[in-house]
Enzyme design. Structure first.
Site, mmCIF file in Angstrom:
data_model
loop_
_atom_site.group_PDB
_atom_site.id
_atom_site.type_symbol
_atom_site.label_atom_id
_atom_site.label_comp_id
_atom_site.label_asym_id
_atom_site.label_seq_id
_atom_site.Cartn_x
_atom_site.Cartn_y
_atom_site.Cartn_z
ATOM 1 N N GLY A 161 49.424 36.612 44.948
ATOM 2 C CA GLY A 161 49.012 37.713 44.083
ATOM 3 C C GLY A 161 48.975 38.965 44.953
ATOM 4 O O GLY A 161 48.150 39.059 45.859
ATOM 5 N N ALA A 162 49.930 39.866 44.695
ATOM 6 C CA ALA A 162 49.997 41.091 45.510
ATOM 7 C C ALA A 162 49.527 42.290 44.701
ATOM 8 O O ALA A 162 50.018 43.394 44.854
ATOM 9 C CB ALA A 162 51.431 41.297 46.004
ATOM 10 N N VAL B 210 43.654 43.420 44.562
ATOM 11 C CA VAL B 210 42.829 42.716 45.554
ATOM 12 C C VAL B 210 43.721 42.113 46.646
ATOM 13 O O VAL B 210 43.433 42.260 47.844
ATOM 14 C CB VAL B 210 41.944 41.625 44.908
ATOM 15 C CG1 VAL B 210 41.123 40.910 45.980
ATOM 16 C CG2 VAL B 210 41.014 42.223 43.856
ATOM 17 N N GLY B 211 44.806 41.461 46.253
ATOM 18 C CA GLY B 211 45.685 40.809 47.239
ATOM 19 C C GLY B 211 46.191 41.790 48.285
ATOM 20 O O GLY B 211 46.139 41.526 49.491
ATOM 21 N N ARG C 11 39.665 39.884 32.803
ATOM 22 C CA ARG C 11 39.312 39.695 31.388
ATOM 23 C C ARG C 11 39.503 41.014 30.651
ATOM 24 O O ARG C 11 38.975 42.037 31.061
ATOM 25 C CB ARG C 11 37.859 39.222 31.297
ATOM 26 C CG ARG C 11 37.447 38.849 29.904
ATOM 27 C CD ARG C 11 36.193 38.014 29.981
ATOM 28 N NE ARG C 11 35.415 38.106 28.774
ATOM 29 C CZ ARG C 11 34.182 37.630 28.663
ATOM 30 N NH1 ARG C 11 33.614 37.053 29.700
ATOM 31 N NH2 ARG C 11 33.531 37.724 27.544
ATOM 32 N N ASN D 194 44.098 32.079 33.217
ATOM 33 C CA ASN D 194 44.066 31.999 34.684
ATOM 34 C C ASN D 194 44.137 30.553 35.165
ATOM 35 O O ASN D 194 44.655 30.287 36.254
ATOM 36 C CB ASN D 194 42.831 32.726 35.235
ATOM 37 C CG ASN D 194 43.019 34.234 35.212
ATOM 38 O OD1 ASN D 194 44.117 34.714 34.953
ATOM 39 N ND2 ASN D 194 41.962 34.970 35.475
ATOM 40 N N THR E 143 40.303 34.546 42.139
ATOM 41 C CA THR E 143 40.548 34.726 40.705
ATOM 42 C C THR E 143 39.342 34.319 39.857
ATOM 43 O O THR E 143 38.721 33.292 40.102
ATOM 44 C CB THR E 143 41.778 33.863 40.309
ATOM 45 O OG1 THR E 143 42.872 34.201 41.167
ATOM 46 C CG2 THR E 143 42.175 34.082 38.864
ATOM 47 N N HIS F 190 29.165 33.745 40.152
ATOM 48 C CA HIS F 190 29.548 35.143 40.197
ATOM 49 C C HIS F 190 29.343 35.732 38.807
ATOM 50 O O HIS F 190 29.740 35.132 37.820
ATOM 51 C CB HIS F 190 31.022 35.204 40.604
ATOM 52 C CG HIS F 190 31.526 36.584 40.818
ATOM 53 N ND1 HIS F 190 30.799 37.550 41.488
ATOM 54 C CD2 HIS F 190 32.687 37.167 40.478
ATOM 55 C CE1 HIS F 190 31.505 38.649 41.540
ATOM 56 N NE2 HIS F 190 32.647 38.450 40.929
HETATM 57 O O1 TXD Z 1 34.448 38.600 43.340
HETATM 58 C C1 TXD Z 1 35.492 38.182 42.931
HETATM 59 N N1 TXD Z 1 35.785 36.890 43.062
HETATM 60 C C2 TXD Z 1 36.466 39.078 42.285
HETATM 61 C C3 TXD Z 1 37.450 38.511 41.408
HETATM 62 C C4 TXD Z 1 36.510 40.461 42.610
HETATM 63 C C5 TXD Z 1 37.528 41.251 42.157
HETATM 64 C C6 TXD Z 1 38.614 40.746 41.330
HETATM 65 N N2 TXD Z 1 38.399 39.418 40.839
HETATM 66 C C7 TXD Z 1 39.496 38.736 40.132
HETATM 67 O O2 TXD Z 1 40.626 38.611 41.002
HETATM 68 C C8 TXD Z 1 40.037 39.451 38.911
HETATM 69 O O3 TXD Z 1 39.208 39.236 37.794
HETATM 70 C C9 TXD Z 1 41.381 38.769 38.768
HETATM 71 O O4 TXD Z 1 41.230 37.491 38.147
HETATM 72 C C10 TXD Z 1 41.824 38.558 40.220
HETATM 73 C C11 TXD Z 1 42.851 39.570 40.736
HETATM 74 O O5 TXD Z 1 42.355 40.875 40.573
HETATM 75 P P1 TXD Z 1 43.298 42.151 40.874
HETATM 76 O O6 TXD Z 1 42.473 43.352 40.634
HETATM 77 O O7 TXD Z 1 43.993 41.982 42.164
HETATM 78 O O8 TXD Z 1 44.359 41.981 39.683
HETATM 79 P P2 TXD Z 1 45.851 42.575 39.624
HETATM 80 O O9 TXD Z 1 45.946 43.870 40.345
HETATM 81 O O10 TXD Z 1 46.253 42.493 38.196
HETATM 82 O O11 TXD Z 1 46.722 41.505 40.469
HETATM 83 C C12 TXD Z 1 46.973 40.206 40.075
HETATM 84 C C13 TXD Z 1 48.362 39.856 40.566
HETATM 85 C C14 TXD Z 1 49.491 40.631 39.871
HETATM 86 O O12 TXD Z 1 50.273 41.336 40.832
HETATM 87 C C15 TXD Z 1 50.306 39.551 39.172
HETATM 88 O O13 TXD Z 1 51.701 39.833 39.139
HETATM 89 C C16 TXD Z 1 50.010 38.345 40.060
HETATM 90 O O14 TXD Z 1 48.612 38.461 40.333
HETATM 91 N N3 TXD Z 1 50.311 37.053 39.448
HETATM 92 C C17 TXD Z 1 50.853 36.031 40.149
HETATM 93 N N4 TXD Z 1 51.196 35.931 41.440
HETATM 94 C C18 TXD Z 1 51.727 34.751 41.868
HETATM 95 N N5 TXD Z 1 51.890 33.690 41.048
HETATM 96 C C19 TXD Z 1 51.550 33.745 39.736
HETATM 97 N N6 TXD Z 1 51.715 32.690 38.931
HETATM 98 C C20 TXD Z 1 51.000 34.959 39.243
HETATM 99 N N7 TXD Z 1 50.557 35.373 38.027
HETATM 100 C C21 TXD Z 1 50.138 36.644 38.167
#
Ligand code: TXD
Length: 316
Positions: A13-14, A17-18, A86, A99, A123, A179
Site C-alpha cells: 500500500g503506497a 500512510v505507506g 471507512r 478490507n 489497515t 483502536h
Molecule cells: O492507527 C491506525 N492503525 C491507522 C489506520 C492510522 C491511519 C490509517 N489507518 C488505516 O490505514 C486506514 O483506515 C486505511 O485502512 C489504511 C491506509 O490508510 P491510507 O491513508 O494510507 O489510505 P490510502 O492513501 O487510500 O492508501 C491505501 C493504498 C492505496 O494506494 C491503494 O491503491 C492500496 O492501498 N491498495 C492496495 N495495495 C496493494 N494491494 C492491494 N490489494 C491493495 N488494495 C488497495
C-alpha cells in the site's frame, strides 16, 4: 529489483500512510524500502521521489516501487497499509468485508514471498484485520502485530504537553484496548517526568484530553475533508520498524494476540508489548482496576464482534 539487492522493509500500500512510513524509515536510515501497490506507477513514482530526497536529507538508503510482490523477498519487516478508509454511509461490516478481502490477498503474497518476516498491520479496523492476517498467514502470533497504541499514545502525549506547557519528550503514557472509541487510556500511567498527571491537572481536564485522544482520528478527518491522518501514523509505524530491526526491546503499546493474558484469548487487542527482533517478545500484564479491566473486556468484545463478521462473510 537490482540484482543481489536486499531490501529491509516492505510497505504494502503506497498511499498516504505507506509512503509516509517509507519516508520516515529512509530518513531514520533503517534500511532500503520496497513500496508495493496495485496502482501502476504510484509506488514507482513515490519511491523515485523518496530516493531523490536522499542526497538532500543525507541518507543513502533507497526505495523502489513495484506492482510485483516477488520484490518483497527477503524483507525483515512487512508493513500492511493496503485498504480503504471507512467512507460515509459504510457500515463497520462493509469495511470489514472490503478490507478483509484486500488483507487476505495481501497475506497470501506475504506468505509466499516473505515467510520469515515480521508483519505490522495498519489497515482498519485494526484489531480485526490483525486477527485475519494471523489466520491467513499462519505465522507464529509474535510475528503479526498491529499499530495503533503508539499513535494513540502520541496524540495523548502531545495534548498533555500542550496543556501543561512542557516538552512532549517529558510526557509518557500507556494505553490499552482496541483502536478507536473503545481505547482504554490509563491516566495513572500517564506521567510527566515520572509524575502521574492525576497529580498535575484536575479530573475534568484529564477527561477532556482523553476524549480528544479517543476522537483524535476523527478530528483530523473532519479537518482534511478527504482522507485520514498519515504523518503521526507513519511515524508510529517507523518507530515499530526501528524497534524490530534494531532489536530494541522497547515496551510499547501494540495490538497483539492474547493467549490467556488479561484472562482473554484468541483475540487481538492493544496491550503493552516488548518489541524486538522476533516481533512481540512478551506481552506485559499491568495491574488494572475493576473499571479499567471492564473497559478492556468491552473493547475485546467489540473486536470479537468484528471477527464474527469475518466468519459470516466467509473470510475465516
Ligand atoms: O492507527 C491506525 N492503525 C491507522 C489506520 C492510522 C491511519 C490509517 N489507518 C488505516 O490505514 C486506514 O483506515 C486505511 O485502512 C489504511 C491506509 O490508510 P491510507 O491513508 O494510507 O489510505 P490510502 O492513501 O487510500 O492508501 C491505501 C493504498 C492505496 O494506494 C491503494 O491503491 C492500496 O492501498 N491498495 C492496495 N495495495 C496493494 N494491494 C492491494 N490489494 C491493495 N488494495 C488497495
Amino acid at each position: 529489483m537490482p540484482a543481489g539487492k536486499r531490501f529491509s522493509v516492505a510497505c504494502i500500500g503506497a498511499g498516504n500512510v505507506g509512503a509516509t512510513v517509507a519516508q520516515y524509515c529512509l530518513d531514520m536510515e533503517l534500511g532500503d524500502v520496497v513500496l508495493v501497490d496495485v496502482v501502476e506507477g504510484l509506488p514507482q513514482g513515490k519511491a523515485l521521489d523518496l530516493t531523490e530526497a536522499g542526497p538532500v536529507r543525507g541518507y543513502s538508503c533507497v526505495a523502489i516501487g513495484t506492482n510485483d510482490y516477488s520484490d518483497i523477498a527477503g524483507c525483515d519487516v512487512v508493513v500492511v497499509t493496503a485498504g480503504l478508509p471507512r467512507k460515509p454511509g459504510m457500515t463497520r461490516l462493509d469495511l470489514v468485508e472490503k478490507n478483509g478481502k484486500i488483507i487476505s490477498e495481501v497475506c497470501e503474497n506475504i506468505g509466499r514471498y516473505a515467510p520469515e518476516s515480521v508483519v505490522i498491520i495498519v489497515t482498519n479496523p485494526l484489531d480485526v484485520m490483525c486477527y485475519l492476517a494471523l489466520k491467513r498467514l499462519g505465522f507464529p502470533p509474535r510475528r503479526v502485530v498491529g499499530m495503533a497504541g503508539i499513535l494513540d499514545s502520541a496524540r495523548l502525549r502531545s495534548f498533555v504537553a500542550a496543556e501543561l506547557g512542557v516538552s512532549m519528550k517529558n510526557v509518557d503514557t500507556m494505553l490499552l484496548g482496541s483502536h478507536g472509541d473503545q481505547m482504554v487510556p490509563l491516566p495513572r500511567y500517564t506521567t510527566v517526568s515520572g509524575v502521574p498527571i492525576t497529580q498535575l491537572m484536575p479530573k475534568e481536564r484529564i477527561d477532556a484530553l482523553i476524549k480528544r485522544t479517543r476522537e483524535g482520528g476523527g478530528e483530523i478527518v473532519a479537518l482534511l475533508k478527504t482522507g485520514s491522518a498519515f504523518y503521526a501514523p507513519g511515524a508510529s509505524v517507523a518507530r515499530m520498524v526501528q524497534c524490530i530491526l534494531h532489536d530494541e526491546r522497547q515496551i510499547v503499546p501494540c495490538s497483539a494476540y492474547l493467549t490467556g493474558q488479561y484472562d482473554m484469548k484468541d483475540v487481538y487487542i492493544g496491550v503493552p508489548v516488548r518489541l524486538g527482533k522476533g516481533g512481540v517478545e512478551e506481552i506485559l500484564e499491568l495491574e488494572l482496576t475493576d473499571e479499567e479491566y471492564a473497559a478492556l473486556k468491552a473493547s475485546a468484545d467489540d473486536v470479537r464482534e468484528g471477527i464474527e463478521g469475518l466468519r459470516k462473510i466467509g473470510l475465516l
